[in-house]
Design an enzyme around this catalytic site. Structure first.
Site, PDB file in Angstrom:
ATOM      1  N   HIS A  46       5.940  -3.249   4.986  1.00 19.17           N
ATOM      2  CA  HIS A  46       5.157  -2.912   3.575  1.00 19.17           C
ATOM      3  C   HIS A  46       5.523  -1.278   3.328  1.00 19.17           C
ATOM      4  O   HIS A  46       5.254  -0.544   4.001  1.00 19.17           O
ATOM      5  CB  HIS A  46       3.817  -3.038   4.023  1.00 19.17           C
ATOM      6  CG  HIS A  46       2.687  -2.456   3.072  1.00 19.17           C
ATOM      7  ND1 HIS A  46       1.617  -2.480   3.010  1.00 19.17           N
ATOM      8  CD2 HIS A  46       3.129  -2.108   1.417  1.00 19.17           C
ATOM      9  CE1 HIS A  46       0.995  -1.943   1.559  1.00 19.17           C
ATOM     10  NE2 HIS A  46       1.736  -1.850   0.976  1.00 19.17           N
ATOM     11  N   MET A  49       5.439   1.842   1.466  1.00 23.46           N
ATOM     12  CA  MET A  49       4.614   2.937   0.704  1.00 23.46           C
ATOM     13  C   MET A  49       5.323   4.172   0.235  1.00 23.46           C
ATOM     14  O   MET A  49       4.806   5.189   0.854  1.00 23.46           O
ATOM     15  CB  MET A  49       3.150   2.973   1.160  1.00 23.46           C
ATOM     16  CG  MET A  49       2.268   1.700   1.165  1.00 23.46           C
ATOM     17  SD  MET A  49       0.917   1.756   2.135  1.00 23.46           S
ATOM     18  CE  MET A  49       1.768   1.036   3.597  1.00 23.46           C
ATOM     19  N   MET A  89       5.055   4.784   5.467  1.00 24.86           N
ATOM     20  CA  MET A  89       4.210   5.805   4.377  1.00 24.86           C
ATOM     21  C   MET A  89       5.285   6.994   4.239  1.00 24.86           C
ATOM     22  O   MET A  89       5.750   7.417   5.319  1.00 24.86           O
ATOM     23  CB  MET A  89       2.976   5.997   4.600  1.00 24.86           C
ATOM     24  CG  MET A  89       2.061   4.853   4.856  1.00 24.86           C
ATOM     25  SD  MET A  89       0.453   5.212   5.137  1.00 24.86           S
ATOM     26  CE  MET A  89      -0.349   3.573   5.535  1.00 24.86           C
ATOM     27  N   ASP A  96      -4.318  -7.314   1.707  1.00 23.29           N
ATOM     28  CA  ASP A  96      -3.968  -5.910   2.744  1.00 23.29           C
ATOM     29  C   ASP A  96      -5.290  -4.776   2.446  1.00 23.29           C
ATOM     30  O   ASP A  96      -5.221  -4.354   1.333  1.00 23.29           O
ATOM     31  CB  ASP A  96      -2.745  -5.423   2.528  1.00 23.29           C
ATOM     32  CG  ASP A  96      -2.524  -4.085   3.572  1.00 23.29           C
ATOM     33  OD1 ASP A  96      -3.157  -3.855   4.539  1.00 23.29           O
ATOM     34  OD2 ASP A  96      -1.518  -3.696   3.482  1.00 23.29           O
ATOM     35  N   HIS A 128       2.882  -6.762  10.591  1.00 27.27           N
ATOM     36  CA  HIS A 128       2.806  -5.909   9.555  1.00 27.27           C
ATOM     37  C   HIS A 128       3.239  -4.453   9.746  1.00 27.27           C
ATOM     38  O   HIS A 128       2.362  -3.868  10.482  1.00 27.27           O
ATOM     39  CB  HIS A 128       1.528  -6.020   8.782  1.00 27.27           C
ATOM     40  CG  HIS A 128       1.409  -5.405   7.425  1.00 27.27           C
ATOM     41  ND1 HIS A 128       1.820  -6.062   6.422  1.00 27.27           N
ATOM     42  CD2 HIS A 128       0.681  -4.209   6.947  1.00 27.27           C
ATOM     43  CE1 HIS A 128       1.631  -5.273   5.223  1.00 27.27           C
ATOM     44  NE2 HIS A 128       0.769  -4.250   5.700  1.00 27.27           N
ATOM     45  N   ASP A 153       3.662  -0.714   8.397  1.00 31.67           N
ATOM     46  CA  ASP A 153       3.084   0.066   7.137  1.00 31.67           C
ATOM     47  C   ASP A 153       4.046   1.502   6.885  1.00 31.67           C
ATOM     48  O   ASP A 153       3.865   2.188   7.860  1.00 31.67           O
ATOM     49  CB  ASP A 153       1.565   0.376   7.338  1.00 31.67           C
ATOM     50  CG  ASP A 153       0.903  -0.660   6.907  1.00 31.67           C
ATOM     51  OD1 ASP A 153       1.039  -1.201   5.807  1.00 31.67           O
ATOM     52  OD2 ASP A 153      -0.042  -1.093   7.744  1.00 31.67           O
ATOM     53  N   SER A 164      -1.517  -5.082  11.267  1.00 31.38           N
ATOM     54  CA  SER A 164      -1.144  -3.977  10.828  1.00 31.38           C
ATOM     55  C   SER A 164      -0.973  -2.836  12.096  1.00 31.38           C
ATOM     56  O   SER A 164      -2.003  -2.732  12.649  1.00 31.38           O
ATOM     57  CB  SER A 164      -1.731  -3.141   9.729  1.00 31.38           C
ATOM     58  OG  SER A 164      -1.549  -1.965   9.778  1.00 31.38           O
ATOM     59  N   MET A 223      -3.473  -5.081  -2.619  1.00 30.80           N
ATOM     60  CA  MET A 223      -4.066  -4.090  -1.907  1.00 30.80           C
ATOM     61  C   MET A 223      -5.316  -4.064  -2.155  1.00 30.80           C
ATOM     62  O   MET A 223      -5.944  -4.096  -3.233  1.00 30.80           O
ATOM     63  CB  MET A 223      -3.347  -2.677  -2.112  1.00 30.80           C
ATOM     64  CG  MET A 223      -2.106  -2.428  -1.872  1.00 30.80           C
ATOM     65  SD  MET A 223      -1.742  -2.454  -0.059  1.00 30.80           S
ATOM     66  CE  MET A 223      -2.962  -1.483   0.456  1.00 30.80           C
ATOM     67  N   GLY A 229      -5.465  -4.585  10.084  1.00 27.54           N
ATOM     68  CA  GLY A 229      -5.402  -3.364  10.899  1.00 27.54           C
ATOM     69  C   GLY A 229      -6.607  -3.112  12.031  1.00 27.54           C
ATOM     70  O   GLY A 229      -6.339  -3.709  13.008  1.00 27.54           O
TER      71      GLY A 229
HETATM   72  C1  DX5 Z   1      -2.917   0.585   4.064  1.00 26.29           C
HETATM   73  C2  DX5 Z   1      -2.266  -0.391   4.689  1.00 26.29           C
HETATM   74  C3  DX5 Z   1      -2.815  -1.135   5.698  1.00 26.29           C
HETATM   75  C4  DX5 Z   1      -3.646  -1.085   6.713  1.00 26.29           C
HETATM   76  C5  DX5 Z   1      -4.835  -1.872   6.789  1.00 26.29           C
HETATM   77  O1  DX5 Z   1      -2.405   1.529   3.376  1.00 26.29           O
HETATM   78  O2  DX5 Z   1      -1.148  -0.858   3.919  1.00 26.29           O
HETATM   79  O3  DX5 Z   1      -1.758  -2.188   6.098  1.00 26.29           O
HETATM   80  O4  DX5 Z   1      -3.132  -0.387   7.860  1.00 26.29           O
HETATM   81  O5  DX5 Z   1      -5.859  -1.457   7.601  1.00 26.29           O
HETATM   82  P1  DX5 Z   1      -7.223  -2.221   7.771  1.00 26.29           P
HETATM   83  O6  DX5 Z   1      -7.234  -3.549   7.937  1.00 26.29           O
HETATM   84  O7  DX5 Z   1      -8.026  -1.528   8.662  1.00 26.29           O
HETATM   85  O8  DX5 Z   1      -7.991  -2.004   6.317  1.00 26.29           O
HETATM   86 ZN    ZN Z   2      -0.060  -2.531   4.341  1.00 22.83          ZN
END
Ligand code: DX5
Ligand code: ZN
Length: 221
Positions: free
Chosen positions: A68, A70, A39, A177, A35, A37, A10, A139, A199
């Site tokens: 992804h 969100m 948001m 994730d 990946h 993210d 990520s 998740m 991530g």
């Molecule tokens: C959280 C994201 C993840 C996040 C994962 O909302 O969707 O993709 O970056 O990060 P780690 O691997 O550090 O939990």
């Molecule tokens: Zn994610």
């Protein structure tokens, strides 16, 4: 059938001041998917990136861009991500009343479609989407931030979804994730996941460490 494990670092944990180079570095280190993210400060309490950044990153690697989303609503932005170079577009089951329509929209644009489930959402939320989706994302933290602790109750959900996918006979990725690291990766793989987002554990230690990080997450020494 559970496929060979693929690792999806990520970029939330990447270096945003040199994101293109960091994407190239993690890709060359053996990442399978990148990946991304997205948001919106509304569906989740954080703001990250939009289609412009996806477009800017696209020349840096041919790897699968696993976006992804969100965000809510998602529909107005799907075409933007598709045109920017996303390969997989995943939306949340909780992001709106008409997620089936959103999946149809993603498919109509020729992209692979994913459905993501928050920790409190049960596996049954995807029952009526099994004939359409290409990816199911579990998740294992509450979405919004990297670096959170893995929520173990999600292992049972992963196992249930593994069975649902196998019963469907369709080629559907089962992605996990949040909080995936060297300790939790073997657990999610054992439960049936075949795409691991990482991530913190993917980008830890800087460029020189990326290949080793990815190998360990895959279960190779
Ligand atoms: C959280 C994201 C993840 C996040 C994962 O909302 O969707 O993709 O970056 O990060 P780690 O691997 O550090 O939990
Ligand atoms: Zn994610």
């Amino acid at each position: 059938m559970q496929k060979p494990v693929r690792i999806a670092p990520s970029i939330l944990s990447g270096d945003f001041a040199r994101l293109g180079e960091d994407v190239r570095d993690i890709a060359e280190a053996g990442a399978d998917y990148i990946h991304i993210d997205v948001m919106d400060g509304h569906f989740v309490p954080n703001l990250t990136i939009g289609p412009m950044v996806v477009r800017a990153l696209r020349p840096y690697t041919d790897k699968v861009f696993d976006c992804h989303l969100m965000i809510a609503p998602a529909d107005p932005y799907i075409a933007g991500f598709a045109e920017a170079g996303a390969d997989i577009i995943t939306v949340h089951a909780e992001a709106g009343a008409h997620v089936h329509r959103t999946i149809q929209l993603i498919k109509s644009l020729g992209k692979r479609a994913g459905i993501a489930l928050n920790p409190a959402t049960g596996a049954e939320a995807v029952t009526h989407l099994m004939d359409m989706v290409d990816l199911i994302l579990v998740m294992s933290v509450n979405p919004g931030f990297g670096g959170q602790g893995f929520i173990s109750s999600q292992l049972e959900k992963i196992a249930t979804l593994r069975e649902m996918i196998d019963t469907s006979g369709r080629d559907i990725d089962l992605e996990v994730d949040g909080g995936v690291n060297d300790e939790t990766a073997p657990q999610v793989i054992a439960a049936g996941a075949d795409v691991l987002v990482a991530g913190t554990a993917g980008f830890r230690g800087g460029k020189a460490a990326y290949a080793g990080n990815i190998r360990r997450l895959r279960g190779h020494a």
